[in-house]
Design a protein around this motif. Sequence first.
Motif, short mmCIF file in Angstrom:
data_model
loop_
_atom_site.label_atom_id
_atom_site.label_comp_id
_atom_site.label_asym_id
_atom_site.label_seq_id
_atom_site.Cartn_x
_atom_site.Cartn_y
_atom_site.Cartn_z
N TRP A 54 0.86 -1.19 0.00
CA TRP A 54 0.00 0.00 0.00
C TRP A 54 0.89 1.24 0.00
O TRP A 54 1.78 1.39 0.85
CB TRP A 54 -0.92 0.01 1.22
N VAL A 55 0.66 2.10 -0.97
CA VAL A 55 1.41 3.35 -1.09
C VAL A 55 0.44 4.51 -0.95
O VAL A 55 -0.49 4.65 -1.75
CB VAL A 55 2.14 3.43 -2.46
N VAL A 56 0.65 5.33 0.07
CA VAL A 56 -0.15 6.56 0.20
C VAL A 56 0.37 7.55 -0.85
O VAL A 56 1.57 7.84 -0.91
CB VAL A 56 -0.03 7.17 1.61
N ASP A 57 -0.51 8.01 -1.67
CA ASP A 57 -0.18 8.88 -2.79
C ASP A 57 0.79 10.01 -2.39
O ASP A 57 0.53 10.75 -1.44
CB ASP A 57 -1.47 9.48 -3.35
N TYR A 58 1.88 10.11 -3.12
CA TYR A 58 2.92 11.09 -2.82
C TYR A 58 2.38 12.52 -2.84
O TYR A 58 2.78 13.36 -2.03
CB TYR A 58 4.06 10.94 -3.84
N TYR A 59 1.46 12.81 -3.74
CA TYR A 59 0.96 14.18 -3.88
C TYR A 59 0.01 14.55 -2.75
O TYR A 59 -0.05 15.71 -2.34
CB TYR A 59 0.33 14.34 -5.26
N HIS A 60 -0.73 13.57 -2.21
CA HIS A 60 -1.52 13.84 -1.03
C HIS A 60 -0.62 14.07 0.18
O HIS A 60 -0.91 14.93 1.03
CB HIS A 60 -2.48 12.68 -0.75
N ALA A 61 0.48 13.32 0.26
CA ALA A 61 1.44 13.56 1.33
C ALA A 61 2.03 14.96 1.21
O ALA A 61 2.23 15.66 2.22
CB ALA A 61 2.54 12.50 1.30
N SER A 62 2.31 15.38 -0.02
CA SER A 62 2.87 16.72 -0.23
C SER A 62 1.90 17.81 0.21
O SER A 62 2.31 18.87 0.69
CB SER A 62 3.22 16.91 -1.72
N GLU A 63 0.60 17.57 0.04
CA GLU A 63 -0.38 18.55 0.49
C GLU A 63 -0.26 18.78 1.99
O GLU A 63 -0.43 19.91 2.47
CB GLU A 63 -1.79 18.06 0.15
N ARG A 64 0.04 17.73 2.75
CA ARG A 64 0.21 17.88 4.20
C ARG A 64 1.47 18.67 4.52
O ARG A 64 1.53 19.38 5.52
CB ARG A 64 0.25 16.52 4.87
N LEU A 65 2.46 18.59 3.67
CA LEU A 65 3.65 19.41 3.87
C LEU A 65 3.30 20.89 3.74
O LEU A 65 3.77 21.72 4.52
CB LEU A 65 4.73 19.03 2.86
N TRP A 66 2.47 21.20 2.76
CA TRP A 66 2.04 22.60 2.59
C TRP A 66 1.25 23.07 3.80
O TRP A 66 1.43 24.20 4.27
CB TRP A 66 1.18 22.74 1.32
N LYS A 67 0.37 22.19 4.32
CA LYS A 67 -0.42 22.57 5.51
C LYS A 67 0.49 22.86 6.70
O LYS A 67 0.30 23.85 7.42
CB LYS A 67 -1.38 21.44 5.86
N MET A 68 1.49 22.00 6.90
CA MET A 68 2.42 22.23 8.01
C MET A 68 3.21 23.50 7.81
O MET A 68 3.40 24.29 8.74
CB MET A 68 3.36 21.03 8.16
N ALA A 69 3.67 23.73 6.57
CA ALA A 69 4.46 24.92 6.29
C ALA A 69 3.66 26.20 6.51
O ALA A 69 4.17 27.18 7.08
CB ALA A 69 4.98 24.87 4.86
N GLU A 70 2.42 26.20 6.08
CA GLU A 70 1.58 27.39 6.27
C GLU A 70 1.30 27.64 7.74
O GLU A 70 1.23 28.79 8.19
CB GLU A 70 0.27 27.21 5.50
N ALA A 71 1.16 26.55 8.52
CA ALA A 71 0.97 26.73 9.96
C ALA A 71 2.25 27.25 10.63
O ALA A 71 2.20 28.05 11.56
CB ALA A 71 0.56 25.39 10.59
N LEU A 72 3.39 26.81 10.13
CA LEU A 72 4.67 27.22 10.72
C LEU A 72 5.08 28.64 10.34
O LEU A 72 5.51 29.43 11.20
CB LEU A 72 5.78 26.25 10.28
N PHE A 73 4.92 28.97 9.06
CA PHE A 73 5.51 30.22 8.56
C PHE A 73 4.49 31.25 8.09
O PHE A 73 4.88 32.35 7.68
CB PHE A 73 6.46 29.91 7.39
#
Length: 306
Positions: free
Chosen positions: A139-158
Amino acid sequence: EEHRLEAQAEQVVARLERAQAPRGRHRPVLAVGRDGITLGLGIKGGSIFEVATTATISVYDRRDRRLGTVYLARTPEPGQATMSGQLTQLLHEVLRRWQGPLPRLSYVTDAGDNETTYYQKVLRRLRHPRTGERLEWTWVVDYYHASERLWKMAEALFGTSPRVWSWVRKMQKLLLKPGGVGRVLHSAAALRSRLNLCGQRLTNFKRAYRYVQTRREYMRYAACRRLGLPIGSGVTEAACKTVFTQRLKLSGMRWRWGGAQTILTLRVILLSGVWSQVYERTWRAHSEVQVGTPDQLEDSAYTEAA
């Protein structure tokens, strides 16, 4: 519909035969995906919007080239049991017919509730229909959905700082390296501690962070690429558009369950490339059906009236 399963299974098996032929460093891959899409359905007095579902089975050859895809689609249903049943039945039929070396088996999706449940309760327990051996699915969690969570974290951080873009780009590259998920989580946690987040920003950060943390086992993208497994669910995401949006979500359209499912059945047969096979089987099965001419129908009506 009664002839779809057999034709789609034959199509997948034919592609598996083609996938064995060319030289390449990887084993062929049988990749499964499923996703949901919001569909408006007409009811008495108005419309409701519920989540319909689509599924795909794709074959990749030894050179990581996708040879083709077959599709499934269902109108909204609580728990999506019909879709799960049809997808499992099709996989069983493909594996029962396939006599060659077993391809790598990959399940590439986002981590939605229905997608996760299908993996945990069905795919992970699935056995080979001929040998009875437990099948090994990745099972592979889609890389692009994972990337969306990176954006969410970045927006919360910065916030709106230019650091958002630079941090996300760096983390996206890290995700593709061995042990990359751990390094991403470590960087995010260190920044959160240093920046003293609070309120809504902290809540958003925790939600995105937890998404990655609890699914890190299924984000081993470096290992997947090394084995020739797809890491993106783009084929299934595109199916939502080609199967549903381009036909059922045009301006002013409203559907009832039965009518929508009829169109979806015809659509997946066409897009799977098995229209001719299904049509031929249907024609043979119903070749003796007699359709009366207007004159015959009129005579029949008079006789019945008499």
